[in-house]
Design a protein around this motif. Structure first.
Motif, short mmCIF file in Angstrom:
data_model
loop_
_atom_site.label_atom_id
_atom_site.label_comp_id
_atom_site.label_asym_id
_atom_site.label_seq_id
_atom_site.Cartn_x
_atom_site.Cartn_y
_atom_site.Cartn_z
N VAL A 184 35.28 131.03 20.72
CA VAL A 184 34.40 130.38 21.70
C VAL A 184 33.80 129.11 21.12
O VAL A 184 33.90 128.84 19.93
CB VAL A 184 33.28 131.34 22.16
CG1 VAL A 184 33.87 132.57 22.81
CG2 VAL A 184 32.39 131.73 20.97
N ARG A 185 33.15 128.34 21.99
CA ARG A 185 32.52 127.09 21.58
C ARG A 185 31.14 127.35 20.97
O ARG A 185 30.60 128.45 21.07
CB ARG A 185 32.36 126.17 22.80
CG ARG A 185 33.66 125.88 23.54
CD ARG A 185 33.34 125.30 24.91
NE ARG A 185 32.59 126.26 25.71
CZ ARG A 185 32.06 125.99 26.91
NH1 ARG A 185 32.19 124.79 27.43
NH2 ARG A 185 31.39 126.92 27.57
N GLU A 186 30.58 126.30 20.38
CA GLU A 186 29.26 126.42 19.78
C GLU A 186 28.19 126.71 20.82
O GLU A 186 27.19 127.38 20.54
CB GLU A 186 28.93 125.14 19.01
CG GLU A 186 27.64 125.23 18.20
CD GLU A 186 27.42 124.01 17.33
OE1 GLU A 186 26.28 123.84 16.85
OE2 GLU A 186 28.38 123.24 17.14
N LEU A 205 29.42 131.86 28.87
CA LEU A 205 30.21 130.65 28.78
C LEU A 205 29.61 129.61 29.72
O LEU A 205 29.93 129.56 30.91
CB LEU A 205 31.68 130.92 29.16
CG LEU A 205 32.35 132.12 28.47
CD1 LEU A 205 33.74 132.33 29.03
CD2 LEU A 205 32.40 131.91 26.97
N PRO A 206 28.70 128.76 29.23
CA PRO A 206 28.06 127.77 30.09
C PRO A 206 28.91 126.50 30.23
O PRO A 206 29.96 126.36 29.59
CB PRO A 206 26.75 127.47 29.36
CG PRO A 206 27.11 127.65 27.92
CD PRO A 206 28.16 128.74 27.87
#
Length: 505
Positions: A404-406, A422-423
């Protein structure tokens, strides 16, 4: 000096600390006097309080257990874990001030392994106890691993050392104040011949009065007219300096205060100088000679004024509280993170989701909530053991964070359930890509020591604001979508769809 445990600690503050520790860890705990009577507690068990300690047959084992712990502590044990004949575990850490036992930090009662329920109920029935009420109380006793129990004892041993240090400082302060009072009484009977000698003696007494902890405190003496500051040898040593390596100027302190703390430290000083508070006190970081920072508790008080009442001098102390701040930070972290994986727990997850939803409203974006459950994890736990299961959960958590992303959040809800936030998405397509990537990543084999394990995951996805506008609704619908993925064959992901909700079985 003779004093009790309650004289050493702030009992209401300790009670609050225990409550937060119990909320974060699930481990019952208490502060007790040396006779065993509690001062503050959190998570006490109904099984012991309502049954074992009120029934003669059980109570004798409770008393014998406490005597066993007391003997171990008296023989020099720094921590002690003991199983009572009633079947429950207790642990204790002594609090000693200069060798004198004042009390204990206690954890308990709990089980290290799930109890034999039948044996407990048979004994309760034989002793004519209310079986239904006893069974209900038995269910409230937590089961805690030996590793977690030992970690709790180590944590409280550090806390006991801090309390013991504070008690020793209190005793030294009382002795110093008594000495100063005797000196002042003697000086009051004499005629002072030289004003300069009298002033030098008064300054020496004031510095001694603030040396509350002897050589453990760094003393400073600030001349407000000239901005000259006396730094004691201990003050210099605390920051790694030797005599003469720092000028006796106010700027030497000011320039070493951490930039994030400087405004607060100066503001608190000025509040005391203006007479808004009776003394100066602030916590801040100071830069050491090697470039590192230490947390300092600074205290001070105006000691002289001119004829118009203008402050002339402030005398104070610095104490190194770096270890104490680290303990506080560990407690805060324990309250918001899962102890096994280090991931955010349910509380922190909900906070992050609320923030992500607020940001999505402002930016007109989408937030995906993913509920993930490992397939057949119980079989791995049952056949290979909880240690292997824990290693697998840690490996899964690392793999999730890598995928996932930061800006995304990965949390553990408990057991083999994980959730993700997950924004900053733009629609279902973005969420589909992430869900498929996570599903594939989880399904890759895991190398755990000499074992290679395979496990898959079922994922459910709900979208804000399309599928719900509050945390509870989004979580519920992601959970139901996950169970639809389970029913459709596992190792799948599914979006929540209206009128196709699949309840938990």
């Amino acid at each position: 000096m003779d004093y009790s445990f309650s004289d050493v600690v702030n009992v209401p503050l300790c009670s609050e600390m225990l409550r937060h520790f119990y909320t974060a860890s699930g481990i019952p705990c208490a502060f007790c006097r040396k006779d065993g009577s509690p001062l503050a507690s959190a998570g006490g068990q109904m099984l012991c309080h309502h049954f074992h300690r009120t029934h003669p047959e059980y109570r004798k084992y409770c008393e014998a257990s406490w005597e066993e712990i007391g003997r171990a502590i008296e023989n020099g044990a720094e921590e002690y874990l003991h199983r009572c004949e009633n079947g429950l575990m207790d642990g204790a850490v002594p609090i000693r001030v200069e060798g004198e036992l004042l009390g204990y930090v206690v954890i308990g009662q709990f089980f290290l392994v799930p109890p034999d329920k039948t044996a407990f109920l048979d004994r309760a029935r034989a002793n004519h106890l209310d079986e239904a009420a006893y069974e209900e109380a038995l269910r409230t006793v937590p089961v805690i691993s030996r590793e977690r129990a030992d970690a709790a004892l180590r944590h409280f041993r550090i806390l006991a050392n801090l309390i013991a240090e504070a008690g020793a400082h209190r005793r030294q302060m009382a002795f110093l104040n008594a000495s100063l009072q005797n000196a002042n009484a003697l000086l009051g009977t004499q005629i002072t011949e030289r004003v300069k000698a009298e002033e030098a003696l008064r300054r020496s007494e004031e510095r001694g009065q603030f040396a509350l902890e002897g050589s453990d405190l760094g003393v400073w003496d600030w001349n407000l007219l000239t901005n000259d500051v006396y730094f004691s040898p201990r003050w210099l040593e605390m920051l790694g300096y030797g005599p003469g390596e720092i000028r006796e100027r106010f700027s030497e302190w000011y320039d070493r205060v951490h930039p994030e703390d400087r405004e607060h430290a100066v503001k608190e000083t000025q509040r005391h100088i203006r007479g808004e508070v009776p003394f100066y006190e602030a916590r801040h970081r100071l830069r050491c000679k090697d470039g590192s920072y230490k947390w300092i508790l600074a205290r001070g008080k105006i000691m002289s004024r001119n004829a118009e009442g203008k402050p002339l001098r402030i005398v104070g102390t610095h104490r190194d509280i770096t270890e104490q701040v680290q303990v506080e930070e560990n407690l805060r972290h324990a309250g918001t993170h899962d102890p096994l994986t280090g991931l955010p727990n349910r509380t922190l997850f909900n906070d992050h989701l609320l923030l992500a939803m607020a940001q999505a409203r402002r930016n007109k974006t989408v937030v995906a909530v993913v509920f993930l459950d490992l397939d057949d994890f119980k079989e791995i736990n049952d056949t290979l053991g909880h240690d292997v299961g824990d290693l697998l959960l840690k490996a899964v958590s690392k793999r999730l964070k890598k995928e996932v992303r930061e800006v995304d959040t990965v949390a553990r809800m408990g057991g083999d359930e994980f959730t993700l936030i997950l924004p900053e998405l733009h629609g279902r397509k973005d969420a589909e890509q992430v869900a498929e990537r996570i599903r594939g990543a989880i399904a890759r084999p895991y190398s755990l020591g000499d074992r290679v394990l395979e496990v898959s995951a079922s994922l459910g996805v709900s979208l804000y604001p399309l599928d719900g506008r509050d945390v509870r609704t989004l979580m519920k619908r992601a959970d139901m979508a996950m169970y639809r993925a389970k029913n459709d064959g596992r190792n799948l992901w599914r979006f929540w769809e209206e009128n196709t909700e699949t309840p938990r079985k």
